[in-house]
Design a protein around this motif. Structure first.
Motif, PDB file in Angstrom:
ATOM      1  N   GLU A   1       0.551  -1.251  -0.255  1.00 57.91           N
ATOM      2  CA  GLU A   1      -0.076   0.303   0.400  1.00 57.91           C
ATOM      3  C   GLU A   1       0.773   1.557  -0.067  1.00 57.91           C
ATOM      4  N   PHE A   2       1.732   1.178   0.899  1.00 59.63           N
ATOM      5  CA  PHE A   2       3.203   2.393   1.214  1.00 59.63           C
ATOM      6  C   PHE A   2       3.563   2.930  -0.393  1.00 59.63           C
ATOM      7  N   GLU A   3       3.509   1.954  -1.055  1.00 55.22           N
ATOM      8  CA  GLU A   3       4.555   2.171  -2.346  1.00 55.22           C
ATOM      9  C   GLU A   3       3.304   2.843  -3.275  1.00 55.22           C
ATOM     10  N   ARG A   4       2.289   2.667  -3.143  1.00 54.07           N
ATOM     11  CA  ARG A   4       0.811   3.012  -4.249  1.00 54.07           C
ATOM     12  C   ARG A   4       0.669   3.857  -3.605  1.00 54.07           C
ATOM     13  N   LYS A   5      -0.060   4.420  -2.081  1.00 50.30           N
ATOM     14  CA  LYS A   5       0.053   5.544  -1.845  1.00 50.30           C
ATOM     15  C   LYS A   5       0.811   6.726  -2.290  1.00 50.30           C
ATOM     16  N   VAL A   6       2.211   6.243  -1.594  1.00 53.18           N
ATOM     17  CA  VAL A   6       3.257   6.892  -1.439  1.00 53.18           C
ATOM     18  C   VAL A   6       3.278   7.715  -3.720  1.00 53.18           C
ATOM     19  N   PHE A   7       3.013   6.772  -4.430  1.00 47.18           N
ATOM     20  CA  PHE A   7       2.936   7.442  -6.011  1.00 47.18           C
ATOM     21  C   PHE A   7       2.237   8.032  -5.821  1.00 47.18           C
ATOM     22  N   GLU A   8       0.743   7.424  -5.837  1.00 46.34           N
ATOM     23  CA  GLU A   8      -0.503   8.678  -6.235  1.00 46.34           C
ATOM     24  C   GLU A   8      -0.306  10.004  -5.079  1.00 46.34           C
ATOM     25  N   ASP A   9       0.393  10.170  -4.372  1.00 49.71           N
ATOM     26  CA  ASP A   9       0.701  11.249  -3.488  1.00 49.71           C
ATOM     27  C   ASP A   9       1.410  12.272  -4.941  1.00 49.71           C
ATOM     28  N   GLY A  10       2.551  11.468  -4.995  1.00 51.56           N
ATOM     29  CA  GLY A  10       3.253  12.029  -5.496  1.00 51.56           C
ATOM     30  C   GLY A  10       2.246  12.738  -7.081  1.00 51.56           C
ATOM     31  N   MET A  11       1.534  11.485  -8.051  1.00 53.06           N
ATOM     32  CA  MET A  11       1.301  11.669  -8.688  1.00 53.06           C
ATOM     33  C   MET A  11       0.283  13.702  -8.659  1.00 53.06           C
ATOM     34  N   LYS A  12      -0.464  13.526  -7.595  1.00 50.79           N
ATOM     35  CA  LYS A  12      -1.089  14.659  -7.218  1.00 50.79           C
ATOM     36  C   LYS A  12      -0.972  15.604  -7.049  1.00 50.79           C
ATOM     37  N   MET A  13       0.590  15.674  -6.286  1.00 49.85           N
ATOM     38  CA  MET A  13       1.031  17.069  -5.845  1.00 49.85           C
ATOM     39  C   MET A  13       1.428  17.604  -6.937  1.00 49.85           C
ATOM     40  N   ASP A  14       0.605  19.160  -5.932  1.00 51.02           N
ATOM     41  CA  ASP A  14       0.804  20.288  -6.625  1.00 51.02           C
ATOM     42  C   ASP A  14       2.758  21.173  -6.668  1.00 51.02           C
ATOM     43  N   LEU A  15       2.402  21.440  -7.979  1.00 46.61           N
ATOM     44  CA  LEU A  15       4.087  21.418  -7.756  1.00 46.61           C
ATOM     45  C   LEU A  15       4.618  22.828  -8.180  1.00 46.61           C
ATOM     46  N   SER A  16       3.931  23.253  -8.077  1.00 44.47           N
ATOM     47  CA  SER A  16       3.701  25.372  -8.260  1.00 44.47           C
ATOM     48  C   SER A  16       4.917  26.284  -7.974  1.00 44.47           C
ATOM     49  N   ALA A  17       5.040  25.340  -5.891  1.00 46.91           N
ATOM     50  CA  ALA A  17       6.104  26.205  -5.608  1.00 46.91           C
ATOM     51  C   ALA A  17       7.902  26.542  -6.630  1.00 46.91           C
ATOM     52  N   ALA A  18       7.356  24.877  -7.322  1.00 47.48           N
ATOM     53  CA  ALA A  18       9.450  24.496  -7.282  1.00 47.48           C
ATOM     54  C   ALA A  18       9.311  24.822  -8.803  1.00 47.48           C
ATOM     55  N   ASP A  19      10.836  25.006  -8.892  1.00 44.78           N
ATOM     56  CA  ASP A  19      11.445  25.516 -10.653  1.00 44.78           C
ATOM     57  C   ASP A  19      11.031  24.478 -11.833  1.00 44.78           C
ATOM     58  N   GLU A  20      10.639  24.748 -12.435  1.00 51.80           N
ATOM     59  CA  GLU A  20      10.870  24.262 -13.774  1.00 51.80           C
ATOM     60  C   GLU A  20      11.104  22.933 -13.604  1.00 51.80           C
ATOM     61  N   GLU A  21      12.402  22.695 -13.695  1.00 52.02           N
ATOM     62  CA  GLU A  21      13.277  22.115 -14.011  1.00 52.02           C
ATOM     63  C   GLU A  21      13.860  21.000 -12.671  1.00 52.02           C
ATOM     64  N   THR A  22      13.453  21.386 -11.682  1.00 52.15           N
ATOM     65  CA  THR A  22      12.781  20.383 -10.315  1.00 52.15           C
ATOM     66  C   THR A  22      11.370  19.671 -10.663  1.00 52.15           C
ATOM     67  N   ALA A  23      10.468  20.374 -10.361  1.00 50.88           N
ATOM     68  CA  ALA A  23       8.735  20.003 -11.720  1.00 50.88           C
ATOM     69  C   ALA A  23       9.098  19.244 -12.392  1.00 50.88           C
ATOM     70  N   GLU A  24      10.266  18.991 -13.453  1.00 51.68           N
ATOM     71  CA  GLU A  24      10.150  18.788 -14.199  1.00 51.68           C
ATOM     72  C   GLU A  24      11.176  16.913 -14.479  1.00 51.68           C
ATOM     73  N   MET A  25      11.999  17.265 -13.362  1.00 56.87           N
ATOM     74  CA  MET A  25      13.266  16.112 -12.761  1.00 56.87           C
ATOM     75  C   MET A  25      12.515  15.722 -11.934  1.00 56.87           C
ATOM     76  N   PHE A  26      11.146  15.755 -11.299  1.00 57.97           N
ATOM     77  CA  PHE A  26      10.756  14.579 -10.489  1.00 57.97           C
ATOM     78  C   PHE A  26       9.290  14.110 -11.267  1.00 57.97           C
ATOM     79  N   THR A  27       8.674  15.631 -12.507  1.00 56.04           N
ATOM     80  CA  THR A  27       7.841  13.953 -13.035  1.00 56.04           C
ATOM     81  C   THR A  27       8.204  13.022 -13.712  1.00 56.04           C
ATOM     82  N   ASN A  28       9.309  13.546 -15.021  1.00 55.82           N
ATOM     83  CA  ASN A  28       9.075  12.811 -16.156  1.00 55.82           C
ATOM     84  C   ASN A  28      10.641  12.131 -15.547  1.00 55.82           C
TER      85      ASN A  28
END
Ligand code: NAD
Length: 316
Positions: free
Chosen positions: A189-216
């Motif tokens: 569950e841990f892995e599933r929940k952490v991934f889902e929270d990551g996918m839903k995360m509001d990345l607006s506070a991060a610069d573009e490069e960081t947000a891109e690194m996290f998502t892509n």
């Protein structure tokens, strides 16, 4: 006499698998107190443990973030006797720190680190008086080595490891045993929940490069890493039982031999640069090498699946 075992976080994952495995032990060596924060989530455990419920296993409420619930639970156990404590409850958190609140980070520390501290404040004095007891902690390979975008989670597990390393010296004087179980990725569950929270995360506070690194990069590879390297909760439970039954249990035990080469890098370089450079290259420069190594790992995993052996233990 049967060993009494208290396990936290038994509504899912490793805690559930371990509780069931110990309750179903053919030699009936254990009496398991399987605890969970929310008793409304007990169905999966009840179903898995079947007719052993009420015999070799009892379910009790325990929230590791609530001192009173720990006290009430321990007081309800005959003579408050716990021979083996398995501190398993925990939670993850991924993403750039710019996008996480201090409160979210505090919840991770409160659960993963202070949760263990609260348990020990209640249970350790009794173990010291009896001069017997085994404290088993589900840590992580991230308790010895940080990983990209797991900053606070790794910090919480480092805290656990530092705390236990200090305590282990005192424990020895009281003939108590302490063991840190360090799994790599585990499919729960841990892995599933952490991934889902990551996918839903509001990345607006991060610069573009960081947000891109996290998502892509991070999220894109996340599932693949769990698929190729990931163990099942049952495999981790199997390792944990062997450690509990071992005559001289080790202080640290990694459950995933495929991950060990990574953690070894840390000990190979006292300057600490080797693991960081290696992770950097894996993530940012060698995309192809990275996927090739994942394929290689899949092959190794397939070959080694049936052959793990922890050596001698009193179960054999
Ligand atoms: P999981 O989410 O299935 O299990 C964690 C359990 O802890 C859940 O049942 C949850 O309800 C419980 N929990 C959370 N907060 C609690 C609280 N305050 N009080 C009581 N229970 C609480 O995930 P899992 O993978 O089985 O995780 C178990 C342990 O393994 C955790 O400590 C985790 O950090 C560690 N771990 C997991 C992985 C992995 O990849 N899944 C890898 C290494 C270590």
């Amino acid at each position: 006499a049967r060993k009494t075992v208290l396990i936290t976080g038994c509504s899912s994952g490793i805690g559930l698998a371990l509780a069931v495995k110990m309750a179903k032990d053919e030699q009936e060596r254990f009496k398991v107190y399987a605890t969970m924060r929310n008793l409304a989530k007990k169905d999966a455990l009840e179903e898995a443990v079947g007719h052993n419920l009420g015999k070799t296993l009892e379910i009790k409420q325990l929230d590791v973030c609530d001192e009173q619930s720990i006290k009430t639970c321990v007081n309800s156990i005959p003579d408050r006797r716990i021979d083996v404590l398995v501190s398993n409850a925990g939670m993850g958190l991924i993403g750039p720190i710019e996008c996480q609140t201090i409160d979210e980070m505090k919840t991770v520390m409160d659960t993963n680190f202070f949760g263990l501290v609260r348990l020990l404040k209640e249970i350790l004095p009794d173990m010291k008086k009896r001069k017997s007891g085994h404290i088993v902690i589900i840590s992580s390979v991230m308790g010895i080595q940080g990983i990209l975008f797991n900053d606070v989670y790794a910090a919480s597990k480092f805290a656990v490891e530092g705390f236990c390393e200090s305590l282990a010296i005192q424990a020895l004087k009281f003939k108590l045993q302490l063991s840190l179980i360090e799994p790599g990725p585990v499919v729960t569950e841990f892995e599933r929940k952490v991934f889902e929270d990551g996918m839903k995360m509001d990345l607006s506070a991060a610069d573009e490069e960081t947000a891109e690194m996290f998502t892509n990069i991070y999220l894109k590879n996340y599932k693949q890493i769990f698929q190729s390297l990931g163990q099942s909760a049952e495999e981790v439970a199997e390792h944990t039982v062997k450690i509990i039954l071992a005559e001289n249990p080790p202080f640290r035990h990694q459950t995933n031999t495929l991950y060990t080469p990574m953690t070894t890098l840390k000990y190979a370089d006292p300057n600490g640069d080797l693991p960081i450079d290696t992770f950097y290259k894996m993530v940012f420069h060698h995309d192809k090498i990275f996927s090739a190594s994942l394929n290689f790992i899949k092959l190794l995993r397939w070959r080694s699946r049936k052959s793990f052996d922890l050596g001698k233990s009193s179960s054999q």
